[in-house]
Design an enzyme around this catalytic site. Structure first.
Site, PDB file in Angstrom:
ATOM      1  N   ARG A 259       0.841  -1.198   0.000  1.00  0.00           N
ATOM      2  CA  ARG A 259       0.000   0.000   0.000  1.00  0.00           C
ATOM      3  C   ARG A 259       0.880   1.254   0.000  1.00  0.00           C
ATOM      4  O   ARG A 259       1.564   1.524   0.980  1.00  0.00           O
ATOM      5  CB  ARG A 259      -0.937  -0.007   1.213  1.00  0.00           C
ATOM      6  CG  ARG A 259      -2.260   0.690   0.940  1.00  0.00           C
ATOM      7  CD  ARG A 259      -3.047   0.904   2.197  1.00  0.00           C
ATOM      8  NE  ARG A 259      -2.378   1.887   3.020  1.00  0.00           N
ATOM      9  CZ  ARG A 259      -2.387   1.877   4.358  1.00  0.00           C
ATOM     10  NH1 ARG A 259      -3.012   0.941   5.012  1.00  0.00           N
ATOM     11  NH2 ARG A 259      -1.750   2.813   5.022  1.00  0.00           N
ATOM     12  N   HIS A 263      -4.391   4.618   3.921  1.00  0.00           N
ATOM     13  CA  HIS A 263      -5.561   3.730   3.870  1.00  0.00           C
ATOM     14  C   HIS A 263      -6.769   4.479   3.306  1.00  0.00           C
ATOM     15  O   HIS A 263      -7.513   3.960   2.482  1.00  0.00           O
ATOM     16  CB  HIS A 263      -5.879   3.226   5.284  1.00  0.00           C
ATOM     17  CG  HIS A 263      -7.207   2.566   5.410  1.00  0.00           C
ATOM     18  ND1 HIS A 263      -7.453   1.297   4.925  1.00  0.00           N
ATOM     19  CD2 HIS A 263      -8.387   3.008   5.934  1.00  0.00           C
ATOM     20  CE1 HIS A 263      -8.726   0.987   5.159  1.00  0.00           C
ATOM     21  NE2 HIS A 263      -9.308   2.007   5.765  1.00  0.00           N
ATOM     22  N   TYR A 272       3.023   4.736  11.267  1.00  0.00           N
ATOM     23  CA  TYR A 272       3.236   3.274  11.323  1.00  0.00           C
ATOM     24  C   TYR A 272       3.939   2.673  10.112  1.00  0.00           C
ATOM     25  O   TYR A 272       4.353   1.534  10.133  1.00  0.00           O
ATOM     26  CB  TYR A 272       1.901   2.542  11.580  1.00  0.00           C
ATOM     27  CG  TYR A 272       0.840   2.732  10.501  1.00  0.00           C
ATOM     28  CD1 TYR A 272       0.858   1.971   9.335  1.00  0.00           C
ATOM     29  CD2 TYR A 272      -0.188   3.666  10.666  1.00  0.00           C
ATOM     30  CE1 TYR A 272      -0.111   2.137   8.364  1.00  0.00           C
ATOM     31  CE2 TYR A 272      -1.169   3.827   9.699  1.00  0.00           C
ATOM     32  CZ  TYR A 272      -1.124   3.065   8.549  1.00  0.00           C
ATOM     33  OH  TYR A 272      -2.082   3.228   7.580  1.00  0.00           O
TER      34      TYR A 272
END
Ligand SMILES: Cc1ncc(C[n+]2csc(CCOP(=O)(O)OP(=O)(O)O)c2C)c(N)n1
Ligand SMILES: [Mg+2]
Length: 358
Positions: A259, A263, A272
């Site tokens: 990714r 998100h 993160y």
């Protein structure tokens, strides 16, 4: 027989790197098909990039970015027939565009406007599924219905469900996969393994070595493919479609990417994610990779690339204008179709809402 179809370096690929890794080709795909795939990739990329801008301008709500997922979506849809059913998650919100759905419909969905609702039978595209994995049993069930009908009508289509790595930890995934395998339904379980379920990395999601390994437990074949390689995705899906139509049941496709975007517009991955890895992935993103492949084949030049991109941008401009031209929906819709026998309080609640909204 269940088993993971062996693949070069673990992930199937077709597109080379223009240097040491040679380009392959997919049998049966001519120049027109290759360029149609390119148009679909550009359309999805344009939809996604414009949507992030529209979100920042306050013109759509929170938006699930699919930058870097375009090859998984376009490659797989191109391997389907129009009669085949698509069950998207929020990550594939704009996949209907590849079936002729106008951008304003999807933009309206992200604006929370009822003009974003469509009749699934108009496109054979089910509603965008936000609860994780709950559409996997829907796809298995619809495919089962199509299998039963074949006995009556002699037609067989398939259904494809798109979901993420995190979805494979959900009960609904298990139920859908098991039903599909036990009933040998013409279903394709398309897992976009982008390495993350919001902030949970795949290593904390499962103890399975690969997500494809899970398919063995259900007794269905699986294939692992480079999710950034549109041609490898196309080919793997085409094989799964052939298996489904032949009556050989479901296939699990694990398309592996990373990714390379947040998100969603509400997410801050800097807390993160490894920024260096994201940069590396962005440099090898799927649309550019395919563009370079087409240029090496002599099928694409600057003029055609620019024209394709500006056509997609025009479509998006018209799409947002049409979505914004929709008259505001009546707030009464919030209460309609919710309950057969609405409680008396609904009436006063609605009156209160109308008073607040003026
Ligand atoms: C049943 C359910 N539980 C939790 C959520 C909240 N949620 C939204 S996205 C997400 C992560 C899903 O990750 P993955 O399946 O890998 O898909 P991706 O977002 O990476 O495409 C979660 C837990 C939800 N939408 N539905
Ligand atoms: Mg994921």
């Amino acid at each position: 027989m269940a088993g993971v179809i062996p693949a070069e370096r673990g992930l199937r690929r077709v597109i080379g790197d223009g240097e040491g890794v040679p380009d392959g080709e997919v049998e049966g795909l001519g120049a027109d098909d290759l360029l149609a795939l390119y148009r679909s990739l550009v359309l999805l990329r344009t939809y996604d990039e414009r949507s992030v801008v529209y979100h920042r301008q306050g013109r759509i709500g929170t938006y699930a970015i699919f930058w870097g997922h375009e090859a998984m979506q376009a490659g797989s849809v191109h391997a389907l027939d129009e009669d085949d059913w698509i069950f998207p998650s929020y990550r594939e919100s704009a996949i209907g565009l590849l079936r002729g759905m106008p951008p304003e419909t999807v933009l309206s969905w992200w604006r929370g406007h009822p003009a974003g609702w469509w009749n699934p039978a108009d496109y054979n595209v089910a509603s965008i599924c936000v609860p994780i994995a709950t559409h996997v049993p829907h796809a298995a069930g619809l495919a089962w219905g199509m299998k039963l009908r074949k006995k009556l009508e002699g037609a067989l289509s398939c259904a494809i469900a798109y979901f993420g790595d995190g979805a494979t930890s959900e009960g609904a995934f298990h139920e859908g996969a098991n039903f599909a395998a036990v009933l040998q339904t013409p279903t394709i379980l398309f897992c976009n393994n982008n390495g993350w379920a919001i902030s949970t990395p795949v290593a904390e999601q499962t103890r399975a070595q690969t997500l494809a390994d899970k398919a063995v437990g259900y007794g269905m074949p699986a294939v692992r493919v480079d999710g950034g390689d549109v041609l490898a995705v196309y080919e793997a899906t085409r094989e799964a479609v052939a298996r489904a139509r032949a009556g050989d049941g479901p296939t699990f496709i694990e398309a592996v990417t990373y990714r390379a975007a947040p998100h969603a517009t509400a997410d801050d991955p800097s807390v993160y994610i490894d920024a260096a890895r994201v940069e590396e992935e962005r440099a090898n993103e799927c649309v550019g990779r395919y563009e370079r492949y087409l240029r090496r084949l002599g099928l694409l030049d600057d003029e055609l690339a620019d024209r394709t991109k500006s056509e997609a941008a025009d479509l998006m401009r018209a799409g947002i204008a049409a979505a914004e031209a929709e008259p505001p929906a009546d707030v009464g819709l919030v209460f309609e179709h919710a309950l057969v026998d609405p409680p008396a309080s609904f009436e006063s609640d609605l009156a209160e809402l109308r008073r607040i909204l003026g």
